[in-house]
Design a protein around this motif. Structure first.
Motif, mmCIF file in Angstrom:
data_model
loop_
_atom_site.group_PDB
_atom_site.id
_atom_site.type_symbol
_atom_site.label_atom_id
_atom_site.label_comp_id
_atom_site.label_asym_id
_atom_site.label_seq_id
_atom_site.Cartn_x
_atom_site.Cartn_y
_atom_site.Cartn_z
ATOM 1 N N LEU A 1 39.645 64.957 70.303
ATOM 2 C CA LEU A 1 38.933 64.251 71.378
ATOM 3 C C LEU A 1 37.817 65.164 71.869
ATOM 4 N N ARG B 1 34.163 56.145 74.885
ATOM 5 C CA ARG B 1 35.320 56.319 75.767
ATOM 6 C C ARG B 1 36.579 56.645 74.956
ATOM 7 N N ARG B 2 36.729 56.005 73.776
ATOM 8 C CA ARG B 2 37.918 56.218 72.947
ATOM 9 C C ARG B 2 37.953 57.648 72.380
ATOM 10 N N CYS B 3 36.794 58.239 72.115
ATOM 11 C CA CYS B 3 36.723 59.569 71.483
ATOM 12 C C CYS B 3 36.569 60.704 72.486
ATOM 13 N N ASP C 1 44.033 65.714 69.931
ATOM 14 C CA ASP C 1 44.467 64.463 70.553
ATOM 15 C C ASP C 1 45.999 64.451 70.581
ATOM 16 N N THR D 1 47.946 62.046 71.295
ATOM 17 C CA THR D 1 48.496 60.719 71.027
ATOM 18 C C THR D 1 49.200 60.704 69.676
ATOM 19 N N GLU E 1 32.623 51.632 74.248
ATOM 20 C CA GLU E 1 34.068 51.705 73.962
ATOM 21 C C GLU E 1 34.375 52.842 73.002
ATOM 22 N N ASP E 2 33.550 53.026 71.965
ATOM 23 C CA ASP E 2 33.762 54.121 71.003
ATOM 24 C C ASP E 2 33.647 55.477 71.682
ATOM 25 N N TYR F 1 50.158 58.738 66.511
ATOM 26 C CA TYR F 1 49.694 57.549 65.807
ATOM 27 C C TYR F 1 50.691 57.065 64.759
#
Length: 179
Positions: free
Chosen positions: A141, A169-171, A127, A129, A166-167, A131
């Protein structure tokens, strides 16, 4: 119709008495005599292997012949060789020392091993991103194809609720590619 005459009274057995009171005689077990097979197997033969003569027992010569026949394709010889191998393995197992027992302490599983496996198999990617400076975990991801495969294997059950979606899509690396 003629009847067979009854035997005389003096030669008849009394009721409840056996006709053979001593029973069948037992075979005599003589320890001095050996079977013909034992006599033959104890003999030695002279065989020539690779141009060198040597003396072997009849048993060893028979084993060599069985090995050669098995290699040549004889099925019964193959079975005999496999029986010999199994018998040898059992004998070696009896002679082997018992395994040494080691006590191992419980260790925590390293999550990096699972992460490395997912990366090697192409199921996940790192990932990108950020944090923050206090984040010490390597985040991954899931690839869309892996998530889609997992979702397509889902059987029965209830529909996914908003939180589950949502979980997922987030992962997932590219959540818009999911169906």
């Amino acid at each position: 119709m003629t009847r067979k005459p009854e035997p005389p009274e003096h030669s008849r057995f009394k009721k409840g008495q056996s006709g053979n009171p001593k029973g069948r005689p037992r075979k005599s077990l003589t320890t001095g005599s050996a079977s013909t097979f034992d006599v033959i197997v104890d003999k030695t033969l002279t065989i020539t292997q690779n141009g060198v003569p040597r003396e072997v027992s009849v048993e060893e010569a028979l084993q060599h012949r069985t090995y050669r026949d098995a290699i040549a394709g004889n099925r019964s010889a193959r079975r005999e060789v496999l029986k010999m191998i199994a018998k040898r393995e059992q004998a070696l197992a009896k002679l082997a020392p018992p395994p040494a027992y080691t006590v191992t302490t419980a260790q925590e599983e390293d999550p990096d091993n699972a992460n490395a496996a997912l990366l090697i198999l192409g199921i996940a990617c790192r990932d990108p991103t950020n944090y923050g400076p206090n984040d010490k975990y390597e985040r991954l991801l899931l690839e869309p194809w892996a998530v889609q495969a997992a979702l397509s294997r889902r059987r029965g059950g209830s529909k996914l609720d908003k939180k589950d979606i949502e979980d997922i899509r987030r992962c997932t690396r590219d959540p818009d590619g999911l169906r």
